[in-house]
Design a protein around this motif. Structure first.
Motif, PDB file in Angstrom:
ATOM      1  N   ASN A 371       9.137  34.161 -11.879  1.00  0.00           N
ATOM      2  CA  ASN A 371       9.363  34.542 -10.432  1.00  0.00           C
ATOM      3  C   ASN A 371       8.304  34.268 -10.157  1.00  0.00           C
ATOM      4  N   VAL A 374       6.683  35.817  -6.624  1.00  0.00           N
ATOM      5  CA  VAL A 374       7.033  37.277  -5.991  1.00  0.00           C
ATOM      6  C   VAL A 374       5.901  38.522  -6.633  1.00  0.00           C
ATOM      7  N   MET A 379       5.638  43.986  -3.568  1.00  0.00           N
ATOM      8  CA  MET A 379       7.911  43.769  -3.940  1.00  0.00           C
ATOM      9  C   MET A 379       8.734  44.482  -3.493  1.00  0.00           C
ATOM     10  N   THR A 383      14.868  42.952  -4.010  1.00  0.00           N
ATOM     11  CA  THR A 383      14.315  41.999  -3.766  1.00  0.00           C
ATOM     12  C   THR A 383      14.968  41.398  -4.848  1.00  0.00           C
ATOM     13  N   LEU A 385      15.015  39.192  -8.608  1.00  0.00           N
ATOM     14  CA  LEU A 385      14.053  38.549 -10.182  1.00  0.00           C
ATOM     15  C   LEU A 385      15.481  38.168 -11.117  1.00  0.00           C
TER      16      LEU A 385
END
Length: 447
Positions: A371, A374, A379, A383, A385
């Motif tokens: 990721n 990110v 964060m 979100t 992932l």
């Protein structure tokens, strides 16, 4: 399993359109009409070249080719438009001349796709340069307004043309589907406004804005490029430059040698086979089954965002030409619970990247590598992932005698994945050289 080979459409010539002259009606500039207008008419000459502004260097049409209705419109000689064309021509050809070949290099793989879509709709070939000014011909381009892809579609417009937009698949990044949609949209806009200049302004700033300006500044005017000069001062600055930019890019791209710009080497065309996977499948599995690098699969499928197809629905995947048959045979032998090597995690309140990594039993560095966009310190809740693990699937247990009997089409890679081991370990256990071909009935030691 469904598979098909993509085909190429033949190119067609662009069509020409007729543009009206211009007059002033009261305080509003409107085109001349066959019928009398109610207000006194003051004649205004058709635009001609002024000594004070350098005319743009426009490529004449080749013998037997129709004049491009955008590049060769007489309204390119309107003083305001000509001035901006001259500015952007100098910008692309001189000041940024070193970067211009990069745009054409990125364009090269998609030329057949774009030209075929434009020809299918009977559109001017100069429209092939819109992605140069919209996205630099990057499928991954995203604007501050969240327009995405080569043609910079907003999500609602993309969906209205049948493109799928979600967190897993965003077909605005698909160079084929987005190009076909863009060609249809441009054709609809030209038919709506009766002018390529107005159609391009509407493409950039929205059709309702252009219609509103026309109602305000030229309510009685018939359609034509001349109306673009009427609303030109009232358009947003980005839209005012959109048509001049396109004309400038087209004129520079078609006459590189006159500007001393070296043409890029022809690149490989965006060609592919298509296969349909029935359920969730990750790109590393696709790549191994097709016998290609995973990066190749990613390049051919930029619209599949996380290297993972959705669960519970068939998904078309593009592969290099000539690999569909191998993929079909290998994929059919992969157990459904072994086709996904990543999963998704949706961030909840209070979670950290390190805590999520621990939850899935992987290193923080592995989660960060999966990721890269990110920021662990910023964060947000919600979100998504990508987690590089097997998810809830488990490897098959080794046979009681520790041996696997090879079936038709199985490779060491398929067997290694089935039993959660590595190809290198299987070679070592069985004394096999790299590239060894397995035959049905062979016995492979697993442990």
């Amino acid at each position: 399993m469904i598979r098909r080979r993509a085909t190429r459409a033949a190119l067609a010539s662009a069509v020409a359109v007729f543009f009206a002259g211009c007059s002033v009606v009261g305080s509003r500039s409107t085109p001349v009409t066959p019928e009398p207008v109610p207000d006194p008419v003051v004649s205004v000459e058709t635009p001609t070249a002024d000594a004070g502004v350098t005319p743009p260097r426009l490529a004449p049409p080749a013998a037997g080719v129709d004049r491009d209705p955008i590049v060769h419109s007489r309204w390119t000689l309107h003083p305001e438009i000509r001035e901006r064309v001259a500015y952007w021509t100098d910008r692309y050809a001189v000041r940024d001349g070193h970067a211009f070949p990069l745009f054409l290099e990125r364009m090269a793989p998609y030329e057949m796709v774009v030209d075929s879509a434009l020809a299918a709709e009977g559109l001017p070939q100069s429209l092939r340069y819109i992605p140069v000014i919209e996205s630099g011909y990057l499928t991954s381009a995203t604007s501050p307004m969240r327009a995405v892809g080569l043609w910079q579609f907003m999500a609602p417009t993309a969906r209205s043309f049948g493109m799928h937009v979600s967190t897993l698949i965003d077909e605005r990044r698909d160079p084929v589907k987005s190009t076909v949609a863009a060609a249809r949209y441009l054709r609809e806009l030209e038919e709506r406004f009766g002018s390529w200049f107005l159609a391009l302004a509407a493409y950039n700033s929205g059709p309702y804005r252009v219609e509103s300006l026309l109602r305000e500044h030229a309510p009685l005017a018939p359609q034509g490029d001349s109306l673009y000069t009427v609303i030109f001062p009232h358009l947003p600055s980005e839209t005012r430059d959109f048509v001049p930019k396109l004309i400038a890019v087209a004129s520079v791209a078609e006459r590189l040698h006159e500007w001393g710009i070296e043409a890029p080497e022809p690149g490989e065309l965006y060609a592919f086979d298509e296969v349909v996977v029935p359920d969730a499948t990750s790109f590393d599995v696709v790549a191994e089954a097709a016998g290609v690098e995973e990066e190749v699969v990613r390049i051919l499928n930029p619209h599949i965002l996380r290297g993972l197809t959705p669960r519970g629905q068939p998904t078309t995947i593009r592969l290099p030409p000539g690999t569909a048959d191998r993929f079909a045979e290998a994929y059919a032998l992969i157990p459904p619970d072994r086709r996904v090597t990543v999963t998704e995690h949706i961030v909840s309140s209070g979670e950290t990247l390190g805590g999520i990594a621990g939850q899935y039993g992987i290193r923080l560095s592995e989660l960060q590598a999966a990721n890269p966009g990110v920021n662990p310190r910023r964060m947000r809740i919600g979100t998504r992932l990508v987690v590089p693990v097997e998810g809830s699937t488990r490897p098959a247990a080794a046979p009681a005698n520790g041996e696997h009997v090879v079936r038709s089409g199985e490779s060491l890679w398929i067997i290694a994945r089935r039993y959660d081991t590595t190809v290198a370990r299987l070679r070592s256990l069985n004394g096999l050289r790299e590239g060894a071909v397995l035959q049905p009935g062979d016995r492979i030691r697993i442990s």
